[in-house]
Design a protein around this motif. Sequence first.
Motif, PDB file in Angstrom:
ATOM      1  N   ASN A 390      60.587  24.190  45.656  1.00 44.86           N
ATOM      2  CA  ASN A 390      59.314  23.866  46.301  1.00 44.86           C
ATOM      3  C   ASN A 390      59.205  22.403  46.706  1.00 44.86           C
ATOM      4  N   MET A 391      60.255  21.603  46.470  1.00 47.58           N
ATOM      5  CA  MET A 391      60.275  20.249  47.025  1.00 47.58           C
ATOM      6  C   MET A 391      60.545  20.262  48.525  1.00 47.58           C
ATOM      7  N   LEU A 392      61.043  21.388  49.024  1.00 52.28           N
ATOM      8  CA  LEU A 392      61.428  21.481  50.421  1.00 52.28           C
ATOM      9  C   LEU A 392      60.462  22.350  51.196  1.00 52.28           C
ATOM     10  N   ARG A 393      60.443  22.153  52.500  1.00 46.73           N
ATOM     11  CA  ARG A 393      59.644  23.003  53.391  1.00 46.73           C
ATOM     12  C   ARG A 393      60.059  24.450  53.184  1.00 46.73           C
ATOM     13  N   ASP A 394      59.096  25.367  53.196  1.00 44.44           N
ATOM     14  CA  ASP A 394      59.374  26.783  52.972  1.00 44.44           C
ATOM     15  C   ASP A 394      60.496  27.270  53.874  1.00 44.44           C
ATOM     16  N   GLY A 395      61.534  27.807  53.224  1.00 49.51           N
ATOM     17  CA  GLY A 395      62.628  28.381  53.984  1.00 49.51           C
ATOM     18  C   GLY A 395      63.508  27.365  54.671  1.00 49.51           C
ATOM     19  N   GLY A 396      63.291  26.081  54.419  1.00 49.83           N
ATOM     20  CA  GLY A 396      64.069  25.046  55.090  1.00 49.83           C
ATOM     21  C   GLY A 396      64.811  24.155  54.128  1.00 49.83           C
ATOM     22  N   ASP A 397      65.266  23.026  54.642  1.00 50.59           N
ATOM     23  CA  ASP A 397      66.046  22.098  53.815  1.00 50.59           C
ATOM     24  C   ASP A 397      65.554  20.669  54.007  1.00 50.59           C
ATOM     25  N   VAL A 398      64.236  20.517  54.257  1.00 52.33           N
ATOM     26  CA  VAL A 398      63.666  19.206  54.557  1.00 52.33           C
ATOM     27  C   VAL A 398      62.587  18.848  53.540  1.00 52.33           C
ATOM     28  N   PHE A 399      62.672  17.641  52.986  1.00 56.54           N
ATOM     29  CA  PHE A 399      61.637  17.131  52.096  1.00 56.54           C
ATOM     30  C   PHE A 399      60.410  16.728  52.913  1.00 56.54           C
TER      31      PHE A 399
END
Length: 433
Positions: A390-399
């Motif tokens: 949950n540190m990352l955008r849902d379904g993505g790889d970006v903080f």
Amino acid sequence: MASKIVSVDPGSPAERAGILAGETLLMIDGAAVRDVLDYKFYGYDARLTLELLDENGQTRTVSVRKQEGEPLGLNFEHYLMDKMKRCSNKCVFCFIDQLPKGMRETLYVKDDDARMSFLLGNYISMTNLSEADVDRILRMHISPVNISVQTTNPELRVKMLQNPKAGEALKLLPRFAEGGITMNCQLVICEGLNDGDELRRSLADLEALYPAVNSISVVPFGMTDHRDGLYPLKPMTYEGACEMLDIVESFAAKCLEKHGTRLVWCGDEVYLKAGRPLPDADYYEDFTQFENGIGMLSLFSEEFRLALSDYEGQSARPCCIATGMAAAPTMTALIDEARRVCDNLTVPVYAIQNDFFGHGVTVAGLITGQDLVAQLKGKDLGERVLISANMLRDGGDVFLDDITLAQASEALGVPVQTVEIDGGALVDQIFAQ
């Protein structure tokens, strides 16, 4: 709003009926399809007649046969098939108003859309619901709905939401209850405003609507360092956390005796701030408001311990865990338990202080890539860094600060790997070869 079809699922009822991407869905069984709720509601039956508009402006009707409740298999330009309803409040505790400038534009979007509540679990204030919206919720029996109540005192709610409609909107609660709509309610507590006797009043008023009010979460507002020009609030204090717990747990005990459910629970961070042990997982019953931070650490701990028994005596590659200040003590205790099962376990836990938003923000989900990298550099990281997904955008790889997972991994010299919010998943990752 007419909805253009962008794709049709292979093998779906819509594909079998010959519906094509590029067409626009106008009606189902003579009812206009304005948004995703109409689409799901009118598209439920086994036999349907769809009215479509092709790319040349010609209309046609198509008969569809499927299983009752089976999705049609159409995908549209926008998830809601309509514009999202924006928030019309100016809540004194709003987290979005406390964001620093210069972040990606989507983070500043405030939704207050009943459809998002039903479909995705978002919370709504009810202040922008029209009478037509309310009628549709009741007619379609859109349930459950998650509602940010904050207080049942109309005048105080107007003050807290800074919206003259906020008090009047409370009248929708009994209307929904009478209509058989299940409601999960939230009280965001700001010390000096809706705590103490106001909290007691709100709990009593909401209990009066049980069982339509299915659960109540009591959580403190999140305070960043970026509150210039905003309503003067103070972060949750030790004394405030203790009082909150005393009020809520006493009320919950009476509800348990009276209704067979506690009905109301405090967020995990309230226990941590008060220095009190978290209840066992059983205390949280069905974990109705898990995503709201209610019982998350207790369930995580139980899952961790259950999974750990499968790895007794096994070895693991060295790694580390990076988490927020709030969860770090619990995570450290769990790793200490794991070391007693596996003597060679090397998994330091690093608590990341939130320099980006401010030290009052302690949850893992708001840690930025830059804080993670800056505070882990030079530390013993082992072969991997494990972080909460949950540190990352849902379904993505970006903080939140737009640093990618790959960039963080490159900066630290070891892979940064995400773990779902599941204690068993963490154990599996620790022992992954």
